[in-house]
Scaffold this active site. Structure first.
Site, PDB file in Angstrom:
ATOM      1  N   THR A   1      -2.214  -4.538   1.895  1.00 35.78           N
ATOM      2  CA  THR A   1      -0.997  -3.717   1.870  1.00 35.78           C
ATOM      3  C   THR A   1      -0.154  -4.122   0.663  1.00 35.78           C
ATOM      4  OG1 THR A   1      -1.045  -3.493   4.267  1.00 35.78           O
ATOM      5  CG2 THR A   1       1.070  -3.055   3.166  1.00 35.78           C
TER       6      THR A   1
ATOM      7  N   HIS B   1      -1.683  -2.805  -2.519  1.00 38.20           N
ATOM      8  CA  HIS B   1      -1.376  -1.374  -2.623  1.00 38.20           C
ATOM      9  C   HIS B   1       0.078  -1.162  -3.087  1.00 38.20           C
ATOM     10  CE1 HIS B   1      -1.654   2.857  -0.832  1.00 38.20           C
ATOM     11  NE2 HIS B   1      -0.347   2.681  -0.831  1.00 38.20           N
ATOM     12  N   GLU B   2       1.007  -1.863  -2.465  1.00 43.56           N
ATOM     13  CA  GLU B   2       2.427  -1.652  -2.822  1.00 43.56           C
ATOM     14  C   GLU B   2       2.730  -2.157  -4.227  1.00 43.56           C
ATOM     15  OE1 GLU B   2       3.913   0.339  -1.042  1.00 43.56           O
ATOM     16  OE2 GLU B   2       2.755   0.157   0.812  1.00 43.56           O
TER      17      GLU B   2
ATOM     18  N   HIS C   1       1.836   0.491  -6.557  1.00 43.27           N
ATOM     19  CA  HIS C   1       2.935   1.471  -6.720  1.00 43.27           C
ATOM     20  C   HIS C   1       4.021   0.914  -7.642  1.00 43.27           C
ATOM     21  CE1 HIS C   1       1.588   4.425  -3.842  1.00 43.27           C
ATOM     22  NE2 HIS C   1       1.829   3.702  -2.764  1.00 43.27           N
TER      23      HIS C   1
ATOM     24  N   HIS D   1      -0.772   7.444  -5.194  1.00 45.25           N
ATOM     25  CA  HIS D   1      -1.914   7.468  -4.279  1.00 45.25           C
ATOM     26  C   HIS D   1      -3.094   8.168  -4.937  1.00 45.25           C
ATOM     27  CE1 HIS D   1       1.088   6.993  -0.804  1.00 45.25           C
ATOM     28  NE2 HIS D   1       0.452   5.844  -1.000  1.00 45.25           N
TER      29      HIS D   1
ATOM     30  N   ASP E   1      -3.543  11.991  -9.271  1.00 45.51           N
ATOM     31  CA  ASP E   1      -2.834  10.710  -9.444  1.00 45.51           C
ATOM     32  C   ASP E   1      -2.551  10.385 -10.914  1.00 45.51           C
ATOM     33  OD1 ASP E   1      -5.422  10.289 -10.265  1.00 45.51           O
ATOM     34  OD2 ASP E   1      -5.779   8.532  -8.996  1.00 45.51           O
TER      35      ASP E   1
ATOM     36  N   VAL F   1      -4.572   9.865 -13.198  1.00 45.65           N
ATOM     37  CA  VAL F   1      -5.531   8.850 -13.648  1.00 45.65           C
ATOM     38  C   VAL F   1      -6.872   9.559 -13.814  1.00 45.65           C
ATOM     39  CG1 VAL F   1      -6.803   6.782 -12.941  1.00 45.65           C
ATOM     40  CG2 VAL F   1      -4.333   6.920 -12.551  1.00 45.65           C
TER      41      VAL F   1
ATOM     42  N   ASP G   1      -8.198  -2.600   5.149  1.00 45.71           N
ATOM     43  CA  ASP G   1      -8.267  -3.648   4.124  1.00 45.71           C
ATOM     44  C   ASP G   1      -9.703  -4.066   3.804  1.00 45.71           C
ATOM     45  OD1 ASP G   1      -5.508  -3.624   4.207  1.00 45.71           O
ATOM     46  OD2 ASP G   1      -5.305  -5.784   4.515  1.00 45.71           O
TER      47      ASP G   1
HETATM   48  N1  ARG Z   1       1.166   3.088   4.214  1.00 46.26           N
HETATM   49  C1  ARG Z   1       1.468   2.225   3.131  1.00 46.26           C
HETATM   50  C2  ARG Z   1       1.848   3.015   1.854  1.00 46.26           C
HETATM   51  O1  ARG Z   1       1.711   4.177   1.746  1.00 46.26           O
HETATM   52  C3  ARG Z   1       0.420   1.162   2.891  1.00 46.26           C
HETATM   53  C4  ARG Z   1      -1.017   1.423   3.149  1.00 46.26           C
HETATM   54  C5  ARG Z   1      -1.800   0.160   2.973  1.00 46.26           C
HETATM   55  N2  ARG Z   1      -3.191   0.239   3.287  1.00 46.26           N
HETATM   56  C6  ARG Z   1      -3.929  -0.847   3.581  1.00 46.26           C
HETATM   57  N3  ARG Z   1      -5.232  -0.766   3.810  1.00 46.26           N
HETATM   58  N4  ARG Z   1      -3.396  -2.024   3.682  1.00 46.26           N
HETATM   59  O2  ARG Z   1       2.358   2.550   0.846  1.00 46.26           O
HETATM   60 ZN    ZN Z   2       1.228   3.990  -0.781  1.00 50.21          ZN
HETATM   61 CA    CA Z   3      -7.749  11.232 -10.636  1.00 47.00          CA
END
Ligand code: ARG
Ligand code: ZN
Ligand code: CA
Length: 268
Positions: A175, A178-179, A182, A188, A202, A204, A240
């Site tokens: 998580t 992923h963040e 961003h 995404h 995206d 990309v 994950d």
């Molecule tokens: N829902 C969150 C987001 O959109 C995080 C998703 C994280 N996924 C994971 N497999 N840990 O930013």
């Molecule tokens: Zn996200």
């Molecule tokens: Ca793309």
């Protein structure tokens, strides 16, 4: 450029008054485990890199970056990069974002602020997009006082205490990977396109066109929009254990964002 990026990190643990290592007041070890996941994933040193399908290995991207728990606080005093504060609420949502971050904050020019707390409902984390000229970042918030990422305490780090169902699928620290993606300007992988193929996606070029998010753990290949989905990408929504890659163009986008950002990318 090929220069290594160093990102000083401060982790603000906004807890509910428990002893260190209990409940929302997560242990130093859990925090250290999360920093290692970030370094492994962004440098493509993750042990599961070999799970990237053969057809995606050639576009898999690796960055030269090191996330380092801060050794100096904003006053120049020695620190371990971890701040623990009892919060004024027992649970937080995006509508309390300003209050959460005002509880503890270090200048976003000098540190990546990571707030770890009890997020309400099933929200795992969220991030603020960077200010940038790149397409797809027009909705970035330029408020430095809220720059950073927020992560639910149950999914921060990779030490699994086996206590909570939600955590089972999100217990490898991805998580935060992923963040931070961003935070470094990635959208995404499906471009929040809501079921449509084509479109801007995206922004990309080497991520396959994808019309909607993936979830759970899928078996490769899955075809949508006439191509194989890259559900192994950290910017999808899979579990994950089933994500293991950024692409080279995602890495290039993150480097461009950092090179043009006032955020520090060297150690003090
Ligand atoms: N829902 C969150 C987001 O959109 C995080 C998703 C994280 N996924 C994971 N497999 N840990 O930013
Ligand atoms: Zn996200
Ligand atoms: Ca793309």
């Amino acid at each position: 450029s090929e220069d290594k990026l160093y990102i000083p990190v401060v982790v603000h643990v906004i807890h509910r008054g428990e002893a260190v290592g209990v409940g929302t007041n997560i242990s130093d070890e859990q925090i250290v485990s999360q920093i290692k996941v970030l370094n492994d994933d962004f440098n493509r040193l993750n042990a599961d890199a070999s799970n990237t399908p053969a057809e995606f290995q050639s576009v898999a991207g690796s960055m030269t970056i090191e996330f380092v728990l801060a050794k100096q606080d904003p006053d120049g005093e020695e620190t371990n990069g971890i701040v623990r504060v009892r919060g004024s609420r027992t649970s937080w949502s995006t509508s309390n974002d300003g209050a959460l971050k005002a509880t503890s904050y270090w200048p976003a020019e000098d540190y990546l602020n990571i707030w770890v707390t009890n997020l309400s409902s099933t929200l795992l984390g969220y991030a603020q997009f960077p200010v940038s000229d790149l397409a797809g970042l027009e909705d970035a918030d330029d408020n430095r006082l809220t720059d950073g990422v927020v992560i639910d305490y149950l999914v921060f780090g990779s030490i699994d205490d086996g206590s909570f169902d939600l955590e089972d699928d999100f217990n490898k620290g991805r998580t935060t990977t992923h963040e931070v993606g961003h935070y470094l300007g990635l959208r995404h992988i499906w471009g929040d396109d809501d079921g449509a193929c084509g479109g801007d996606g995206d922004y990309v070029s080497d991520t396959p066109d994808q019309s909607e998010e993936s979830s759970g753990c899928l078996t490769h290949p899955q075809t949508t929009c006439g191509v194989h989905k890259m559900f192994q990408n950290y910017m999808d929504y899979t579990d994950d254990a089933c994500m293991n890659m950024f692409t080279q163009e995602q890495v290039n986008r993150m480097i461009t964002v950092m090179e043009n950002s006032p955020r520090r990318k060297t150690l003090p």
